[in-house]
Design an enzyme around this catalytic site. Structure first.
Site, PDB file in Angstrom:
ATOM      1  N   SER A  55      27.999 -18.605  15.755  1.00 30.51           N
ATOM      2  CA  SER A  55      28.246 -19.091  17.112  1.00 30.51           C
ATOM      3  C   SER A  55      28.499 -20.587  17.092  1.00 30.51           C
ATOM      4  O   SER A  55      27.940 -21.315  16.268  1.00 30.51           O
ATOM      5  CB  SER A  55      27.036 -18.811  18.003  1.00 30.51           C
ATOM      6  OG  SER A  55      25.935 -19.621  17.621  1.00 30.51           O
ATOM      7  N   ASP A  56      29.353 -21.040  18.009  1.00 34.11           N
ATOM      8  CA  ASP A  56      29.322 -22.471  18.304  1.00 34.11           C
ATOM      9  C   ASP A  56      27.936 -22.747  18.871  1.00 34.11           C
ATOM     10  O   ASP A  56      27.197 -21.827  19.242  1.00 34.11           O
ATOM     11  CB  ASP A  56      30.443 -22.860  19.282  1.00 34.11           C
ATOM     12  CG  ASP A  56      30.789 -24.348  19.173  1.00 34.11           C
ATOM     13  OD1 ASP A  56      29.945 -25.136  18.680  1.00 34.11           O
ATOM     14  OD2 ASP A  56      31.904 -24.735  19.581  1.00 34.11           O
ATOM     15  N   TRP A  57      27.551 -24.019  18.920  1.00 28.98           N
ATOM     16  CA  TRP A  57      26.155 -24.361  19.204  1.00 28.98           C
ATOM     17  C   TRP A  57      25.756 -23.955  20.625  1.00 28.98           C
ATOM     18  O   TRP A  57      26.218 -24.518  21.606  1.00 28.98           O
ATOM     19  CB  TRP A  57      25.935 -25.845  18.919  1.00 28.98           C
ATOM     20  CG  TRP A  57      25.441 -26.058  17.511  1.00 28.98           C
ATOM     21  CD1 TRP A  57      24.356 -26.813  17.145  1.00 28.98           C
ATOM     22  CD2 TRP A  57      25.940 -25.512  16.285  1.00 28.98           C
ATOM     23  NE1 TRP A  57      24.151 -26.744  15.776  1.00 28.98           N
ATOM     24  CE2 TRP A  57      25.105 -25.953  15.224  1.00 28.98           C
ATOM     25  CE3 TRP A  57      26.985 -24.642  15.961  1.00 28.98           C
ATOM     26  CZ2 TRP A  57      25.295 -25.585  13.886  1.00 28.98           C
ATOM     27  CZ3 TRP A  57      27.187 -24.282  14.626  1.00 28.98           C
ATOM     28  CH2 TRP A  57      26.357 -24.752  13.618  1.00 28.98           C
ATOM     29  N   ALA A  58      24.948 -22.898  20.675  1.00 27.52           N
ATOM     30  CA  ALA A  58      24.490 -22.304  21.934  1.00 27.52           C
ATOM     31  C   ALA A  58      25.614 -21.590  22.693  1.00 27.52           C
ATOM     32  O   ALA A  58      25.565 -21.460  23.910  1.00 27.52           O
ATOM     33  CB  ALA A  58      23.792 -23.318  22.835  1.00 27.52           C
ATOM     34  N   ALA A  59      26.594 -21.089  21.959  1.00 29.13           N
ATOM     35  CA  ALA A  59      27.662 -20.295  22.583  1.00 29.13           C
ATOM     36  C   ALA A  59      27.288 -18.821  22.665  1.00 29.13           C
ATOM     37  O   ALA A  59      28.058 -18.010  23.163  1.00 29.13           O
ATOM     38  CB  ALA A  59      28.966 -20.448  21.803  1.00 29.13           C
TER      39      ALA A  59
END
Ligand SMILES: *[C@@H]1O[C@H](CO)[C@@H](O)[C@H](O)[C@H]1NC(C)=O
Ligand SMILES: *[C@@H]1O[C@H](CO)[C@@H](O)[C@H](O)[C@H]1NC(C)=O
Ligand SMILES: *[C@@H]1O[C@H](CO)[C@@H](O)[C@H](O)[C@H]1NC(C)=O
Length: 733
Positions: free
Chosen positions: A259-263
């Site tokens: 994931s992108d950061w917190a996606a």
């Protein structure tokens, strides 16, 4: 010089029956370069408990380890706490690293060797610091909207150019031992509302534009791919089975999706869609982990199958084995948070940084050979963009300001400068050698600029335009640019200087296209130098070109229009239905018959090149392509390029293809090859463009296959997308 852009790994992608037929795209055995990595991964997997498995795929939480992303170590298999770290242009937060030119500058070189060397140097620095996964390179945004804040992190607004740059960068990085991460997948074409908006992309556009460079990344065995913040077709990218299956099922991707950061938005939705690693684990430090214990519970209750967890872990382990990180890999030796910037790992990488800063410069205008400079008696250096930020090159967190010369955009895609050679620094050194008197005005004041300009024979005025990631707002720009004008009233500064100096040279550092009409309307502007986003060696690369020790050889990796509205795409406030379809950047200008100011692929030189002797291959057969044939050769186009001018220079010869009328409506011309040749005066070389079968295809939505259509393909070889010097026809029957 090189004679071909056809890559050695081409054709190595084969899908096992297991991969192509398993519902979730599960790769059990690994194929090609991945086979032995999968064997090792399966052996290690067999030793793990479910709690250990969950630890390998769940970030330990924001700022809980030295890197921006970390996972739990498992000592029984010697698996370390994997370190994942930004950025695509250098190791973020480390202090002894090279701040390389941005991706867009590497794209503007059109030089596959420099792209590869940049990747190798990035990978070597990451490895030396113990980074396991470097979060780059960038193929999304591709740059359909020129204002989009992060376009400069990628390589340009053409999928072919981006795809080749991705392959070269990834190959270089992974040869140095670090796992590359192709990002951001997919439809992350703007910063505005990126966490809520949906990119609704039709299937053909997806394949022919946005997916294309990710496909090339997979063909280069990229270890990981990052799913993006936005939604695709109304479902979050990291929860989107259809889009992740394009990677794993259609393209045979054997690495892991993180994931992108917190996606990540849900526990089971992300897991069952095919996401393989959650980062940073919690939502930026809130301690709320969607995986971890929650994933363990989901496995126990059966809402996420055990086979899915095993597949996640197998992919993460296989990627680690693929690049040989299981043996002798350095420990992490810096921290992103506590001021320990780590050792100096720059080696001799400033050489490649300077070469890209230099060879990515695009000369847009040069009246009466005003450049190169010939030991001027006096020279005015004007504009705040000529000097380093007086508070230091790293004064603003994540480069979130536009003070002093622009050499990186802002956001997570940045690195600390070990030093920054500003234009003023390098030019004043040269001036001392030449006995040139320097006059300066190092602010953006029009009156001070005019005063300096009137006191010198030649004036160089520096202006810029910045953008970045949307979590920082700079001077009212919340990521995406608000317009395509220079910052700090740059047009007025140029006008004030040109009003009093008959030899005004404009140097522009910019994240992307600007509207230059006001500047070009000044009769005393004799030269315009597009210096891009050059990194730490900015001034040195610029002096090489300004003074002619190297002839400029960069070409635009996007179109510069006469008016912002000419682009036909801009960031939108709600969902984006991608109405422009295949027609972005030059495809749109060509299709809509709009004259650009400077077209995609354009760039001047200090010498001249002629094109002759086009040769075409025998045509391939028409028809649907099997997956394993996409990267097979479809023959080679060649042309002779001759340097007919007075100095050594390099020319980027470009191949464009127009599909026959039997294909569905398509852009008039699409880039399908390029070759950069360095030639001494009077000498000739052969530009060689080896087509891959997919380069002659279109995506057939009905059959879900690439198809080479029947009929007459137009073949163009030229110096830009509109300076087409040679044409031919390839008749496919
Ligand atoms: C997104 O929706 C469009 C329109 O229905 C469709 O053509 C496309 O295949 C979808 N993409 C994915 C990845 O599901
Ligand atoms: C370029 O050279 C020509 C011929 O000498 C001259 O007429 C013209 O004014 C020059 N242009 C500029 C901008 O100096
Ligand atoms: C060579 O290029 C220069 C500028 O790059 C141009 O002014 C000149 O006309 C060209 N000469 C020929 C013979 O094409």
């Amino acid at each position: 010089m090189w004679t071909t852009i056809f890559l050695a790994f081409a054709g190595t992608v084969t899908l096992s029956a297991a991969q192509s037929s398993t519902a979730s795209g599960t790769a059990l055995a690994g194929t090609g370069a991945w086979a032995s990595a999968y064997t090792k991964a399966n052996a290690a997997l067999a030793k793990l408990s479910n709690s250990e498995k969950v630890g390998i795929v769940t970030g330990i939480g924001w700022e809980k380890g030295p890197c921006v992303g970390n996972v739990a170590a498992v000592s029984s298999i010697n698996f370390p706490s994997l370190c994942l770290q930004d950025s695509p242009l250098g190791v973020r937060y480390a202090t002894g690293v090279t701040a390389f030119p941005a991706g867009i500058q590497a794209g503007a070189t059109w030089d596959i060797s420099l792209m590869n060397q940049r990747g190798a140097a990035l990978g070597a620095e990451s490895k030396a610091l113990g980074v396991n996964v470097q979060l780059g390179p960038v193929a999304g945004p591709l740059g359909k909207s020129p204002e989009a804040g992060r376009n400069w992190e990628g390589f340009g607004s053409d999928p072919y150019l981006s795809g080749i740059a991705m392959q070269q960068t990834i190959t270089g990085m992974q040869a140095s031992g670090v796992q590359a991460c192709a990002k951001h997948y997919i439809g992350n074409e703007q910063e505005l509302n990126r966490n809520t908006m949906s990119s609704n992309i039709d299937d053909r556009t997806m394949h022919e534009l946005y997916l294309w460079p990710f496909a090339d990344s997979i063909a280069a065995n990229v270890a990981s791919i990052m799913c993006s913040y936005n939604k695709l077709n109304e479902t979050y990218s990291c929860e989107n089975l259809q889009s992740i299956n394009l990677l794993k099922k259609e393209l045979g991707f054997q690495g892991f999706v993180l994931s992108d950061w917190a996606a990540q938005h849900t526990t089971t939705g992300s897991a069952n869609a095919g996401m393989d690693m959650a980062q940073p684990g919690d939502n930026f430090g809130d301690g709320n982990f969607l995986w971890g214990q929650n994933l363990l519970s989901a496995i126990s209750s059966g809402t996420v199958p055990q086979s899915r967890l095993d597949d996640m872990v197998r992919r993460v382990l296989a990627s680690w084995y693929l690049v040989g990180q299981d043996s002798g890999y350095p420990q992490v030796s810096f921290s992103s948070w506590n001021g320990n910037g780590g050792p100096n790992v720059q080696g001799t990488h400033k050489t490649v940084a300077r070469a890209i800063a230099r060879d990515g410069i695009v000369l847009l205008k040069n009246v009466n050979s005003s450049l190169p400079l010939k030991k001027p008696t006096s020279l005015a250096i004007i504009g705040q963009d000529s000097i380093v930020n007086p508070s230091g090159p790293n004064a603003c967190t994540d480069r979130g300001c536009d003070t002093g010369t622009l050499a990186e955009g802002w956001g997570s895609g940045t690195a600390q400068f070990p030093y920054l050679v500003a234009p003023y620094d390098a030019i004043s050194t040269q001036a001392a050698t030449d006995g040139t008197k320097i006059v300066t005005s190092n602010t953006d004041s029009t009156s001070a600029g005019a005063s300096a300009a009137s006191a010198a024979a030649t004036a160089i005025v520096f202006i810029n335009a910045d953008s970045g990631e949307g979590y920082i707002t700079v001077e009212g720009v919340a990521g995406d640019r608000n317009n395509l004008d220079p910052w700090h009233s740059g047009n007025q500064l140029v006008a004030a200087v040109a009003a009093v100096n008959k030899a005004t040279v404009v140097v522009i550092h910019s994240v992307g296209p600007l509207i230059l009409e006001s500047i070009l309307a000044q009769p005393n502007v004799v030269a315009v130098v597009w210096a891009g986003i050059p990194g730490q060696e900015s001034g040195n690369g610029l002096v090489d070109v300004l003074y002619g020790s190297t002839s400029p050889s960069g070409k635009l990796p996007y179109t510069i229009a006469k008016s912002a509205s000419d682009y036909g795409s801009e960031p939108v406030s709600g969902d984006d239905s991608y109405p422009e379809g295949l027609y972005i950047d030059y495809r749109h200008f060509d299709h809509a018959n709009i004259a650009p100011r400077y077209e995609f692929g354009f760039g001047l030189s200090y010498t001249n090149f002629t094109y002759s002797a086009l040769t075409l291959p025998s045509p391939p057969a028409s028809g649907s392509l099997t997956f394993s044939s996409l990267y097979e050769s479809a023959g080679t186009v060649t042309a002779t390029i001759k340097n007919t001018g007075g100095v050594t220079g390099a020319e980027v010869a470009q191949l464009y293809i127009g599909l026959p009328s039997s294909a569905p409506a398509s852009p008039p011309r699409q880039l399908r090859g390029f070759d950069k040749l360095s030639l001494t005066p009077g000498s000739s070389g052969t530009a060689s463009f080896t087509l891959r079968k997919k380069d002659l295809g279109y995506w057939n939505v009905a059959t879900q296959q690439w198809v080479i259509p029947k009929g007459a393909f137009s073949v163009y070889v030229g110096a830009s997308s509109r300076d087409l010097r040679l044409t031919g026809t390839l008749n496919v029957s």
